[in-house]
Structure formats: structure tokens, C-alpha cells
Design a protein around this motif. Structure first.
Motif, PDB file in Angstrom:
ATOM      1  N   VAL A 293     -15.832  28.218   4.846  1.00 20.93           N
ATOM      2  CA  VAL A 293     -16.755  27.834   3.777  1.00 20.93           C
ATOM      3  C   VAL A 293     -17.979  28.732   3.806  1.00 20.93           C
ATOM      4  O   VAL A 293     -18.416  29.175   4.868  1.00 20.93           O
ATOM      5  CB  VAL A 293     -17.179  26.349   3.875  1.00 20.93           C
ATOM      6  CG1 VAL A 293     -15.997  25.424   3.689  1.00 20.93           C
ATOM      7  CG2 VAL A 293     -17.860  26.058   5.194  1.00 20.93           C
TER       8      VAL A 293
ATOM      9  N   ARG B  18     -22.023  30.543  -2.279  1.00 25.90           N
ATOM     10  CA  ARG B  18     -21.709  31.644  -3.198  1.00 25.90           C
ATOM     11  C   ARG B  18     -22.609  32.851  -2.985  1.00 25.90           C
ATOM     12  O   ARG B  18     -22.187  33.984  -3.169  1.00 25.90           O
ATOM     13  CB  ARG B  18     -21.826  31.169  -4.647  1.00 25.90           C
ATOM     14  CG  ARG B  18     -20.680  30.330  -5.088  1.00 25.90           C
ATOM     15  CD  ARG B  18     -20.765  29.973  -6.570  1.00 25.90           C
ATOM     16  NE  ARG B  18     -19.912  28.813  -6.792  1.00 25.90           N
ATOM     17  CZ  ARG B  18     -20.347  27.563  -6.859  1.00 25.90           C
ATOM     18  NH1 ARG B  18     -21.629  27.299  -6.776  1.00 25.90           N
ATOM     19  NH2 ARG B  18     -19.505  26.582  -7.031  1.00 25.90           N
TER      20      ARG B  18
ATOM     21  N   LEU C  57     -18.446  35.580   2.596  1.00 27.52           N
ATOM     22  CA  LEU C  57     -17.283  35.467   1.705  1.00 27.52           C
ATOM     23  C   LEU C  57     -16.351  36.662   1.852  1.00 27.52           C
ATOM     24  O   LEU C  57     -15.130  36.510   1.794  1.00 27.52           O
ATOM     25  CB  LEU C  57     -17.737  35.309   0.253  1.00 27.52           C
ATOM     26  CG  LEU C  57     -18.383  33.968  -0.084  1.00 27.52           C
ATOM     27  CD1 LEU C  57     -18.993  33.999  -1.483  1.00 27.52           C
ATOM     28  CD2 LEU C  57     -17.378  32.831   0.043  1.00 27.52           C
TER      29      LEU C  57
ATOM     30  N   LYS D  82     -12.384  36.302   2.948  1.00 27.21           N
ATOM     31  CA  LYS D  82     -11.286  36.880   2.162  1.00 27.21           C
ATOM     32  C   LYS D  82     -10.496  37.901   2.982  1.00 27.21           C
ATOM     33  O   LYS D  82      -9.265  37.956   2.890  1.00 27.21           O
ATOM     34  CB  LYS D  82     -11.833  37.502   0.882  1.00 27.21           C
ATOM     35  CG  LYS D  82     -12.357  36.450  -0.081  1.00 27.21           C
ATOM     36  CD  LYS D  82     -13.078  37.061  -1.267  1.00 27.21           C
ATOM     37  CE  LYS D  82     -13.687  35.973  -2.135  1.00 27.21           C
ATOM     38  NZ  LYS D  82     -14.480  36.534  -3.246  1.00 27.21           N
TER      39      LYS D  82
ATOM     40  N   LEU E 167      -8.867  30.697  -1.989  1.00 28.51           N
ATOM     41  CA  LEU E 167      -9.779  29.717  -2.562  1.00 28.51           C
ATOM     42  C   LEU E 167      -9.105  28.356  -2.678  1.00 28.51           C
ATOM     43  O   LEU E 167      -7.962  28.253  -3.125  1.00 28.51           O
ATOM     44  CB  LEU E 167     -10.258  30.191  -3.935  1.00 28.51           C
ATOM     45  CG  LEU E 167     -11.319  29.333  -4.612  1.00 28.51           C
ATOM     46  CD1 LEU E 167     -12.613  29.315  -3.798  1.00 28.51           C
ATOM     47  CD2 LEU E 167     -11.590  29.866  -6.019  1.00 28.51           C
TER      48      LEU E 167
ATOM     49  N   THR F 255      -9.515  24.818  -4.480  1.00 24.62           N
ATOM     50  CA  THR F 255     -10.252  24.167  -5.559  1.00 24.62           C
ATOM     51  C   THR F 255     -10.261  22.648  -5.439  1.00 24.62           C
ATOM     52  O   THR F 255     -11.111  21.987  -6.018  1.00 24.62           O
ATOM     53  CB  THR F 255      -9.661  24.557  -6.929  1.00 24.62           C
ATOM     54  OG1 THR F 255      -8.262  24.246  -6.930  1.00 24.62           O
ATOM     55  CG2 THR F 255      -9.857  26.046  -7.190  1.00 24.62           C
TER      56      THR F 255
ATOM     57  N   ARG G  60     -13.032  19.717  -0.649  1.00 28.37           N
ATOM     58  CA  ARG G  60     -14.470  19.915  -0.474  1.00 28.37           C
ATOM     59  C   ARG G  60     -14.841  19.357   0.892  1.00 28.37           C
ATOM     60  O   ARG G  60     -14.861  18.138   1.093  1.00 28.37           O
ATOM     61  CB  ARG G  60     -15.214  19.188  -1.584  1.00 28.37           C
ATOM     62  CG  ARG G  60     -16.469  19.864  -1.997  1.00 28.37           C
ATOM     63  CD  ARG G  60     -17.076  19.158  -3.195  1.00 28.37           C
ATOM     64  NE  ARG G  60     -18.488  19.079  -2.991  1.00 28.37           N
ATOM     65  CZ  ARG G  60     -19.348  19.928  -3.525  1.00 28.37           C
ATOM     66  NH1 ARG G  60     -18.917  20.875  -4.310  1.00 28.37           N
ATOM     67  NH2 ARG G  60     -20.632  19.813  -3.277  1.00 28.37           N
TER      68      ARG G  60
ATOM     69  N   GLU H  45     -18.387  27.370  -1.456  1.00 25.48           N
ATOM     70  CA  GLU H  45     -17.007  27.704  -1.779  1.00 25.48           C
ATOM     71  C   GLU H  45     -16.138  27.437  -0.553  1.00 25.48           C
ATOM     72  O   GLU H  45     -16.542  27.735   0.564  1.00 25.48           O
ATOM     73  CB  GLU H  45     -16.888  29.163  -2.216  1.00 25.48           C
ATOM     74  CG  GLU H  45     -17.538  29.430  -3.552  1.00 25.48           C
ATOM     75  CD  GLU H  45     -17.194  30.791  -4.109  1.00 25.48           C
ATOM     76  OE1 GLU H  45     -16.367  31.523  -3.525  1.00 25.48           O
ATOM     77  OE2 GLU H  45     -17.765  31.119  -5.160  1.00 25.48           O
ATOM     78  N   THR H  46     -14.970  26.895  -0.786  1.00 26.70           N
ATOM     79  CA  THR H  46     -14.051  26.536   0.290  1.00 26.70           C
ATOM     80  C   THR H  46     -12.775  27.362   0.161  1.00 26.70           C
ATOM     81  O   THR H  46     -12.189  27.454  -0.910  1.00 26.70           O
ATOM     82  CB  THR H  46     -13.711  25.038   0.236  1.00 26.70           C
ATOM     83  OG1 THR H  46     -14.925  24.286   0.328  1.00 26.70           O
ATOM     84  CG2 THR H  46     -12.781  24.632   1.365  1.00 26.70           C
ATOM     85  N   TYR H  47     -12.367  27.946   1.276  1.00 32.55           N
ATOM     86  CA  TYR H  47     -11.150  28.751   1.371  1.00 32.55           C
ATOM     87  C   TYR H  47     -10.317  28.198   2.518  1.00 32.55           C
ATOM     88  O   TYR H  47     -10.814  27.442   3.349  1.00 32.55           O
ATOM     89  CB  TYR H  47     -11.488  30.215   1.655  1.00 32.55           C
ATOM     90  CG  TYR H  47     -12.158  30.913   0.502  1.00 32.55           C
ATOM     91  CD1 TYR H  47     -11.447  31.803  -0.295  1.00 32.55           C
ATOM     92  CD2 TYR H  47     -13.492  30.682   0.204  1.00 32.55           C
ATOM     93  CE1 TYR H  47     -12.052  32.445  -1.373  1.00 32.55           C
ATOM     94  CE2 TYR H  47     -14.106  31.317  -0.862  1.00 32.55           C
ATOM     95  CZ  TYR H  47     -13.385  32.203  -1.644  1.00 32.55           C
ATOM     96  OH  TYR H  47     -13.983  32.825  -2.687  1.00 32.55           O
TER      97      TYR H  47
END
Length: 168
Positions: free
Chosen positions: A127, A130, A136, A140, A146, A148, A151, A160-162
């Protein structure tokens, strides 16, 4: 302990309050953490105690040291349970003088591999806010996708959660 090409990752212990103090007492390094500002000495001490205690689950955080000089502590990396302990996420930070050298990516890959091998986790999350572009980028590069629907920290806006599925 985990060793990589350039690094030694040692499970955190009480003596590592020094590296956590350097990182967590710095506004620039904490602006993207949940508090959003530097931590007090008491908060840092509690943070380190909680990192040590987390190892009771069989995985946790490591101090990142140079393989060529193991006395040099550069930062930390680890996988720990989130607020909801059915989820775990990766966490990392480096002192500014070591950023941009690939050490976070190298250590994070090693920790993901070790955690998936040693624990029965099917997915690990990453996490970042942004605005935290460097974090981030690492997430990646780790191969995380990602999320969606999930949470992990409901009270944090702009997060943002990955995630990455077990790969070992």
C-alpha cells in the motif's frame, strides 16, 4: 537472516532502535506514513517493540545492512499483519543517502520470497499513498497488481492497494 547479492537482512531487535529513530524522527521520511509526521521517541520505542513482537507470527521486519559492511544499517523492510490480521503487507524505508540504489527492491524481493516460503500466506499486499510515487514504483516492480476491492486501511484517504499472489 537473509542474504542477497548486496545486502544482509537481519530480523529486528532492540538494538535497532537507532535506525528506526533516524527514519521515524524525520519529517521527510514519515510524511507518507499513517501519522504523516515525525514520531516521538516514545512512539519510536513502541513501534520497535511492536516490530519485535510481530515475529511471534513467524515472519516480520528486517534491518537492511550492507553485505560489504554489515555494521551499516540503511533502513528496514518486512511483511507484517495489517489492522485486519487476515491480510499482510510489505513495508520498507531507507535513509536518504541509500535511496535510488536498488536496495529497497533487492531487499523487498528477498523478503517476499522468504515470507511466501516460510508462511502459509497466499497473497501479500503493498500500500502507498498516490503521492508517494517512489513507493508505488517499487510496488509495481515487485509485480504487484492494483486491488480495487480490498481496502486494508479504511481510515486512510488516497491509499492505493496492490497485491501479489504466492509465487514459491
Amino acid at each position: 537472516m537473509i542474504t542477497t547479492k548486496n545486502l544482509i537482512l537481519k530480523p529486528i531487535c532492540e538494538d535497532d532502535i537507532d535506525i528506526y529513530s533516524q527514519i521515524l524522527s524525520c519529517d521527510d521520511l514519515t510524511k507518507y506514513l499513517p501519522k504523516g509526521a515525525a514520531y516521538t521517541h516514545d512512539e519510536i520505542r513502541l513501534h520497535v517493540q511492536n516490530r519485535i513482537k510481530h515475529w511471534e507470527h513467524g515472519f516480520g521486519s528486517y534491518v537492511i545492512c550492507l553485505k560489504s559492511n554489515p555494521a551499516v544499517k540503511m533502513g528496514y523492510v518486512g511483511v507484517e499483519h495489517c489492522e485486519n490480521p487476515i491480510h499482510s503487507d510489505i513495508r520498507y524505508a531507507l535513509l536518504p543517502e541509500y535511496q535510488g540504489s536498488g536496495f529497497v527492491l533487492e531487499s523487498a524481493k528477498a523478503v517476499l520470497t522468504e515470507t511466501f516460503k516460510s508462511r502459509d500466506l497466499s497473497k501479500i499486499y503493498g500500500v502507498a499513498l498516490r503521492e508517494n510515487i517512489p513507493s508505488l514504483v517499487i510496488i509495481k516492480k515487485l509485480g504487484m497488481q492494483l486491488e480495487t476491492e480490498t481496502r486494508l486501511y479504511a481510515d486512510v484517504e488516497g491509499l492505493e492497494t496492490y497485491s501479489i499472489e504466492k509465487f514459491v
